[in-house]
Design an enzyme around this catalytic site. Structure first.
Site, short mmCIF file in Angstrom:
data_model
loop_
_atom_site.label_atom_id
_atom_site.label_comp_id
_atom_site.label_asym_id
_atom_site.label_seq_id
_atom_site.Cartn_x
_atom_site.Cartn_y
_atom_site.Cartn_z
CD GLU A 1 36.62 44.03 38.89
OE1 GLU A 1 37.94 44.71 37.80
OE2 GLU A 1 36.06 44.02 38.89
CG ASP B 1 33.95 41.33 37.44
OD1 ASP B 1 34.84 41.40 37.26
OD2 ASP B 1 32.82 41.22 36.18
#
Ligand code: CA
Length: 649
Positions: free
Chosen positions: A358, A329
């Site tokens: 990400e 993340d």
């Protein structure tokens, strides 16, 4: 409180690289070691229960090497609960062990655990499915609850780890759900939204289950308690998590964990913060917590002992729980050295373990831009992939502006973006896509191609928002064209679970009746509606066919940028909103592929490359490995559809 200067000198002096942090259990004794270089005293507090209602003894810990403190308890201490009471500059706080491998309910207290005793039968030597290169993977993303709580899931363990591993579940119409369903669809990897211990769901209230995605980490090395059948006994969640992984592996699927090392739920309340104040988080120049995550704080991954902590944690999940891949993340908050070191450490366990994340942040970070793991830098991060928001937004329009269309839903000028996207972000001499990041991947396995994930509107909801006047049939065509692009593109196909059932997130809390961000909304919004399977059998079959076709044709799964540059030949057509390309054959692959995406409402006629006859395998409503007909010279491609042809050579 005195301000500690965590400079290079401090790091050098206190860097502790041992592998014995936490509570190391043996039947004869348990050894505790905690890194607390700024502490004046550290006390080991013992409890009979995880709620700390029944305190037992406490033990003064002794200063040991490099800022660590140690204590040892003789005898078999499996199941003993403990915390550290740490005094720094006269301020005393009680903290859970950052290296705790088990905790009591709601993660307020660590627990000594005999990990070997939590292994389900056959787990230690389990035969795992063959690890595959990510270009050969099909990644399916789901939350534990979304997959299992719907009545139509027919699941005996709704909302639980055990429920994810169950086979034989069926919906109202007798069609498969859950794990059997994923196999039927053809996915290779299940990516679970956070399953480590997170903060905002009250585990103690087992009657009224709350919902949260789990991007609010509390204890990094422990499974979430609300997904276990008994959150009060620390060993249960550990065993049930392993049972889940074993069951998924047994069905031939691999497991990817969503990990959130970029921030914690509550900076001041986080265990590491209480033990070594302000070491775990980056600070702004005026002394506040920097907030590059947009969640209140950001992890100082560049600090030596935080870097070690992240690496130890990932390796622990890989080894102890047999996790096959990790999705990071807000990986842009983490620094490159950490991710590179992590890749090296994971390679020692298994070089096929997947790492991707990400490639962006949630806001400004207190670390130099050049040090962050941003999407644009993916080519510098060997063995680490990034989510491809170029393909996501060019297919269906921006995630930030609901009404804005992309290629499939009525936008124009997306041809070059789609061409770039189908190269797997490695670029191509004939493609000149003007994006901020440029050509950002070195290998196609680094490009995670998707058009939907847990964030933002589902694909179906985005199509509704951007094309409110279009009929269901037209939106279905857009949906299928979007999927056809993802599954024929070079790189790694990834999808939100239920995209293939036109999943929506209905809610009565928004004006338009659908949720854009459902992170804390109830099951009613988030669950996959398994009884809609028969209603959407055609869309399901289309996805199933796309996946089967992709697996049958290695030309869609090329492994190097060089091969992609050489074998993809983009074709000019007379049409706007059309992308057409040939994938030439190779020494191993005695076939050519021809792919057309027509985003126009009207049909277009496209010339087929070269001579000879082509077999059609994918059209507007069909996909799979059964030929739909033969064509030569030129062909009509229906409005809002993909067409894929094969010619043996
Ligand atoms: Ca929890």
């Amino acid at each position: 409180m005195k301000h500690w200067n965590y400079n290079e000198e401090f790091e050098e002096k206190y860097k502790y690289m041992g592998d014995d942090l936490g509570a190391v259990y043996t039947p004869e004794k348990t050894a505790f070691r905690v890194w607390a270089p700024t502490a004046d005293t550290v006390t080991l507090k013992l409890y009979e229960d995880g709620e700390r209602r029944k305190p037992l003894d406490h033990v003064q810990m002794k200063k040991s090497e490099r800022g660590t403190w140690v204590a040892e308890l003789s005898g078999d201490r499996n199941g003993l609960y403990y915390n550290y009471e740490v005094t720094v500059d006269s301020v005393t706080r009680e903290a859970v062990d950052p290296y705790a491998r088990a905790v009591g309910v709601n993660g307020e207290c660590g627990m000594v655990i005999d990990l070997a005793a939590t292994d389900p039968e056959g787990f230690a030597g389990e035969e795992r499915p063959q690890m595959i290169l990510l270009t050969d993977a099909v990644i399916y993303e789901s939350h534990v609850r979304d997959l299992t709580v719907d009545e139509g899931a027919g699941n005996p363990y709704p909302g639980k780890f055990l429920g994810v591993g169950v086979t034989g579940t069926k919906n109202r119409d007798g069609a498969s759900t859950g794990l059997d369903y994923m196999k039927e669809l053809g996915v290779t990897h299940l990516q679970l939204l956070p399953v480590y211990d997170y903060a905002t769901v009250n585990e103690a209230d087992t009657e009224n289950a709350m919902y949260n995605w789990g991007y609010d980490p509390k204890n990094y090395n422990v499974p979430e308690g609300s997904y276990s059948t008994d959150p009060f006994h620390g060993e249960v969640r550990v065993r049930e998590f392993k049972q889940m992984v074993q069951a998924i592996h047994k069905e031939g699927l691999l497991v990817i964990m969503d990990v959130v090392y970029n921030h914690t739920y509550d900076a001041e309340d986080f265990c590491f913060q209480k033990i070594v104040p302000d070491y775990f988080f980056r600070k702004t120049e005026d002394g506040r917590f920097s907030d590059g995550s947009a969640c209140g704080n950001e992890t100082a991954s560049d600090h030596v002992m935080v870097r070690k902590y992240i690496i130890d944690s990932v390796c622990y999940w890989a080894k102890e729980y047999h996790i096959d891949g990790f999705r990071f993340d807000l990986m842009g908050v983490l620094d490159k050295e950490t991710m590179r070191e992590l890749r090296k450490a994971v390679d020692q366990i298994n070089p096929d373990i997947a790492l991707y994340g990400e490639g962006w942040t949630g806001g400004p970070c207190a670390i130099d831009a050049g040090e962050r793991c941003m999407k644009a830098d993916t080519w510098q991060l060997d063995g680490i992939g990034a989510f491809n928001d170029d393909i996501r937004d060019s297919i269906k329009g921006s995630v930030f502006y609901a009404a804005e269309p992309g290629f499939v839903n009525g936008g124009s000028g997306f041809e070059e973006a789609i061409r770039f996207s189908v190269t797997g972000a490695v670029g191509h001499p004939a493609v000149h896509f003007d994006n901020e990041a440029g050509v950002w991947a070195e290998k196609p396995e680094q490009s995670i191609n998707y058009v939907s994930c847990h964030d933002n509107y589902t694909l179906w909801d985005k199509l509704k928002e951007s094309c409110p006047d279009a009929s269901v049939e037209v939106r279905k065509a857009m949906n299928n064209l979007a999927a056809a692009i993802v599954y024929t593109a070079q790189g790694v196909p990834f999808m939100q679970a239920g995209e293939e059932l036109l999943r929506s997130k209905p809610t009565d809390t928004t004006a338009d009746g659908i949720a854009e961000n459902s992170y804390n909304l109830p099951d009613e919004t988030n669950r996959i509606r398994w009884n809609t399977r028969s209603e959407h059998a055609d869309v399901f079959a289309y996805y199933q066919g796309l996946i089967a076709f992709r697996k049958a044709h290695a030309g869609l799964r090329m492994r190097t940028a060089e091969e992609i540059a050489e074998r993809i030949i983009f074709k000019d057509t007379d049409w706007k909103n059309v992308v057409a390309y040939e994938i030439t054959g190779s020494k191993e692959q005695k076939e050519r592929l021809f792919v057309v995406y027509n985003a126009n409402e009207q049909a277009v006629r496209v010339e087929l490359p070269g001579d000879g006859t082509w077999e059609l395998y994918i059209d507007k409503n069909h996909a799979g490995n059964v030929p739909l007909g033969s064509v030569s010279e030129n062909v009509q491609v229906e409005g809002i559809s993909a067409a894929v042809f094969v010619q043996k050579i």
